[in-house]
Each structure stands twice: as structure tokens, then as C-alpha cells.
Scaffold this motif. Structure first.
Motif, short mmCIF file in Angstrom:
data_model
loop_
_atom_site.label_atom_id
_atom_site.label_comp_id
_atom_site.label_asym_id
_atom_site.label_seq_id
_atom_site.Cartn_x
_atom_site.Cartn_y
_atom_site.Cartn_z
N ILE A 33 13.10 5.10 11.33
CA ILE A 33 13.16 3.67 10.97
C ILE A 33 14.64 3.26 11.03
CG2 ILE A 33 12.91 2.01 9.06
CD1 ILE A 33 10.19 2.80 10.03
N PRO A 34 14.99 2.36 11.95
CA PRO A 34 16.39 1.92 12.00
C PRO A 34 16.75 1.04 10.80
CG PRO A 34 15.06 0.74 13.64
CD PRO A 34 14.15 1.72 12.98
N VAL A 35 17.93 1.28 10.28
CA VAL A 35 18.40 0.57 9.07
C VAL A 35 19.82 0.06 9.33
CG1 VAL A 35 18.89 0.77 6.60
CG2 VAL A 35 17.02 2.13 7.60
N SER A 36 20.04 -1.23 9.10
CA SER A 36 21.38 -1.80 9.26
C SER A 36 21.77 -2.53 7.98
CB SER A 36 21.40 -2.85 10.38
OG SER A 36 21.02 -2.29 11.59
N ALA A 37 23.03 -2.43 7.62
CA ALA A 37 23.50 -3.14 6.42
C ALA A 37 25.03 -3.16 6.42
CB ALA A 37 23.00 -2.46 5.15
N ASP A 38 25.57 -4.13 5.70
CA ASP A 38 27.02 -4.18 5.50
C ASP A 38 27.43 -3.42 4.25
OD1 ASP A 38 27.07 -5.75 7.73
OD2 ASP A 38 27.23 -7.65 6.64
N HIS B 218 0.83 -1.21 0.00
CA HIS B 218 0.00 0.00 0.00
C HIS B 218 0.87 1.26 0.00
CE1 HIS B 218 -3.50 -2.54 1.13
NE2 HIS B 218 -4.16 -1.58 0.52
N LEU B 219 1.87 1.27 0.87
CA LEU B 219 2.70 2.48 0.99
C LEU B 219 3.49 2.72 -0.30
CD1 LEU B 219 4.09 2.09 4.65
CD2 LEU B 219 2.16 3.48 3.89
N CYS B 220 4.04 1.67 -0.86
CA CYS B 220 4.89 1.84 -2.05
C CYS B 220 4.05 2.25 -3.27
CB CYS B 220 5.66 0.56 -2.35
SG CYS B 220 6.97 0.21 -1.16
N THR B 221 2.88 1.64 -3.44
CA THR B 221 2.07 2.02 -4.61
C THR B 221 1.57 3.45 -4.43
OG1 THR B 221 0.13 0.93 -3.63
CG2 THR B 221 1.36 -0.31 -5.28
N ALA B 222 1.23 3.83 -3.20
CA ALA B 222 0.80 5.22 -2.96
C ALA B 222 1.93 6.20 -3.29
CB ALA B 222 0.35 5.40 -1.51
N ALA B 223 3.17 5.75 -3.12
CA ALA B 223 4.32 6.62 -3.40
C ALA B 223 4.71 6.56 -4.88
CB ALA B 223 5.51 6.21 -2.53
N GLY B 224 4.00 5.74 -5.66
CA GLY B 224 4.28 5.70 -7.10
C GLY B 224 5.23 4.61 -7.54
N ASP B 225 5.58 3.72 -6.63
CA ASP B 225 6.48 2.62 -7.01
C ASP B 225 5.71 1.53 -7.76
OD1 ASP B 225 8.74 3.70 -5.70
OD2 ASP B 225 8.02 2.95 -3.78
N ASP B 226 6.42 0.79 -8.59
CA ASP B 226 5.84 -0.39 -9.25
C ASP B 226 6.12 -1.60 -8.36
OD1 ASP B 226 5.02 0.98 -11.53
OD2 ASP B 226 7.07 0.93 -12.32
N VAL C 4 12.90 4.60 2.51
CA VAL C 4 12.33 4.98 3.82
C VAL C 4 11.84 6.44 3.78
CG1 VAL C 4 12.93 5.40 6.25
CG2 VAL C 4 13.69 3.30 5.12
N GLU C 5 12.66 7.30 3.20
CA GLU C 5 12.27 8.73 3.07
C GLU C 5 11.02 8.86 2.22
OE1 GLU C 5 14.06 11.77 3.69
OE2 GLU C 5 16.04 11.10 4.34
N GLN C 6 11.01 8.12 1.12
CA GLN C 6 9.87 8.20 0.20
C GLN C 6 8.57 7.82 0.91
OE1 GLN C 6 9.08 5.07 -2.69
NE2 GLN C 6 9.67 6.48 -4.31
N LEU C 7 8.65 6.92 1.86
CA LEU C 7 7.44 6.46 2.56
C LEU C 7 7.11 7.35 3.76
CD1 LEU C 7 7.85 2.57 2.35
CD2 LEU C 7 6.93 4.18 0.67
#
Ligand SMILES: NC(=O)c1ccc[n+]([C@@H]2O[C@H](COP(=O)([O-])OP(=O)(O)OC[C@H]3O[C@@H](n4cnc5c(N)ncnc54)[C@H](OP(=O)(O)O)[C@@H]3O)[C@@H](O)[C@H]2O)c1
Length: 210
Positions: free
Chosen positions: A149-154, A17-25, A166-169
Motif C-alpha cells: 500500500i503506497p503511503v505519502s505524507a509530509d 470491516h477491516l478495522c473492526t475485524a482487527a479490533g479497532d474502535d 496498514v500493517e495491522q490490516l
């Protein structure tokens, strides 16, 4: 952006729902097959397509995994090679079955997913807010005060890509570190898990600077 969603339950459908509302495919998948997702497609007004897990994996520039953690080894590694994969899953032994390395805190659940998806860039995000809050709280408070929103990655490029999503949403990404250290800061049982914090408060609690 092209987003693949693996898992179409509370979190997967919320992100759809959030992604389609933001215009994502969006292509979204579950374990039972696309024919079982017709109602969700209607609910999303045709802005998202249901597909198989393989199709969702191949479609997304970013692929979100939102399944019970116990099923992570079902994920197909080959179509996710080279992709940014968001791990929104949490380990609950009573639901997922016990994993000794997790019970003894020798590793994080996201590191296990990364080992399974060796060619992908796993980013832990969207795991620490309840689905019904996630659906409502983005963009809810104006441009200057946002929920974190916490984000972790290598992988730093993959992390930046997820920051943009995250910003887009409508949320503020907070860099929690890598999958080993950061992952431990926003998994179940931590003081930020489901705490719904403004970004500054989230940074304070996990001990990072703006
Ligand atoms: N609920 C929350 O508020 C929340 C918040 C943050 C994070 N999380 C985490 O996010 C994950 C999903 O939680 P949820 O509440 O969304 O669960 P859920 O509502 O039970 O949905 C799970 C989804 O995963 C799919 N699935 C299960 N095994 C699969 C497989 N092998 N391949 C493809 N799809 C599979 C299910 O499809 P079928 O129905 O076809 O089996 C279903 O669509 C969990 O790890 C959870 O801890 C949940």
C-alpha cells in the motif's frame, strides 16, 4: 486504535470491516446522517457506531476521508486539528468537477486537502487499490509476501502511525515520499494505480528502496 471514517461507501465501509475485524474502535459517517447507516451497523455486528461527520472527526486518533474528492471542502477543519487524516480520495474531474491546478498538475489532490485541513497531518493511503480487492487481499498471502500500500505524507509521525494501521490490516506499507512527490506516484493514471502489486514490485515501480 480509534478510527473515524468519513464516507461510508465502498471504501469507507470496507475499511470499517477491516478495522473492526482487527479490533479497532470505529465511528463512521456519511453525508446524510447516522440514521441512514443502521444497516451497515448491523452488518458490522455492533462493532462500529454511526455518527455525524463531526463525531467521526472528533472520535478518531486516525480519521480516514473516503468521499468523492469534489466534496473535500465540506470537511470540518477544527475537529481534525492535530490529527492524522488519511486521504483515500482520488480526483476524477468527470465526477468531481474540474480543478485547474490539478488538471495542469501544479499540485496534488492531497496537497489541496492538506491546505483545507491546515492543522491536520494528511497522509495519502488506501487510494490505489479497488475496494473489493482491499477487502480481500490483506493477510491473504502469508507473512513474507504481502501486497503493498503506497503511503505519502509530509509529517513523519503521522506517516508512521498510518504504517502501523496498514500493517495491522495485513498489507505492507511502502513509503512513496511526501504529498507532492509521493502523491503523484500513486494517483489515478500512474503505473501503480489499481495494479495490485506485491510490496517489492510496488517499490520498484515507484523507485524507492526497501
Ligand atoms: N471505489 C473504489 O474502489 C475506490 C478505491 C480507492 C479510492 N477510492 C476513492 O475513495 C473515495 C470514495 O469512493 P467510494 O467508491 O467509497 O465512493 P462511494 O461508494 O460513492 O461513497 C461515498 C461516500 O462518501 C459520502 N460523502 C459524500 N459527500 C460527503 C460529505 N460531504 N461528507 C461526508 N460524507 C460524504 C457518501 O455519503 P452519502 O451516501 O450519505 O452521500 C458515501 O458514504 C473517492 O474519492 C474514490 O475516488 C475509491
Amino acid at each position: 486504535m480509534k478510527i473515524g471514517l468519513i464516507g461510508a461507501g465502498h471504501i469507507g465501509s470496507t475499511l470499517a470491516h477491516l478495522c473492526t475485524a482487527a479490533g479497532d474502535d470505529v465511528v463512521i459517517a456519511n453525508s446524510r446522517g447516522p440514521e441512514t447507516l443502521h444497516e451497515l451497523e448491523l452488518d458490522l455486528d455492533g462493532h462500529a457506531r454511526a455518527g455525524t461527520v463531526e463525531q467521526a472527526a472528533r472520535f478518531g486518533d486516525i480519521v480516514v476521508v473516503a468521499v468523492p474528492f469534489g466534496h473535500y471542502q465540506d470537511l470540518p477543519a477544527a475537529p481534525l486539528d492535530g490529527k492524522t487524516v488519511i486521504d483515500a480520495c482520488n480526483y476524477y474531474p468527470q465526477r468531481d468537477g474540474h480543478v485547474a491546478d490539478l488538471d495542469d498538475d501544479r499540485v496534488t489532490s492531497s496537497e489541496l486537502m492538506q491546505r483545507h485541513l491546515a492543522g491536520a497531518h494528511v497522509v495519502k493511503a488506501f487510494n490505489a487499490m479497488r475496494w473489493d480487492h482491499l477487502r480481500e487481499y490483506g493477510h491473504s498471502s502469508g507473512a513474507y509476501l504481502r501486497y503493498g500500500i503506497p503511503v505519502s505524507a509530509d509529517d513523519q509521525d503521522a506517516k508512521r502511525q498510518v504504517f502501523d494501521l496498514v500493517e495491522q490490516l495485513g498489507y505492507e506499507p511502502v513509503d512513496a515520499g511526501n504529498l507532492a512527490e509521493g502523491g503523484r506516484k500513486h494517483q489515478p493514471g500512474t503505473q501503480v494505480y489499481t495494479a495490485d502489486l506485491w510490496a517489492d514490485d510496488l517499490r520498484d515501480r515507484i523507485g524507492v528502496e526497501a
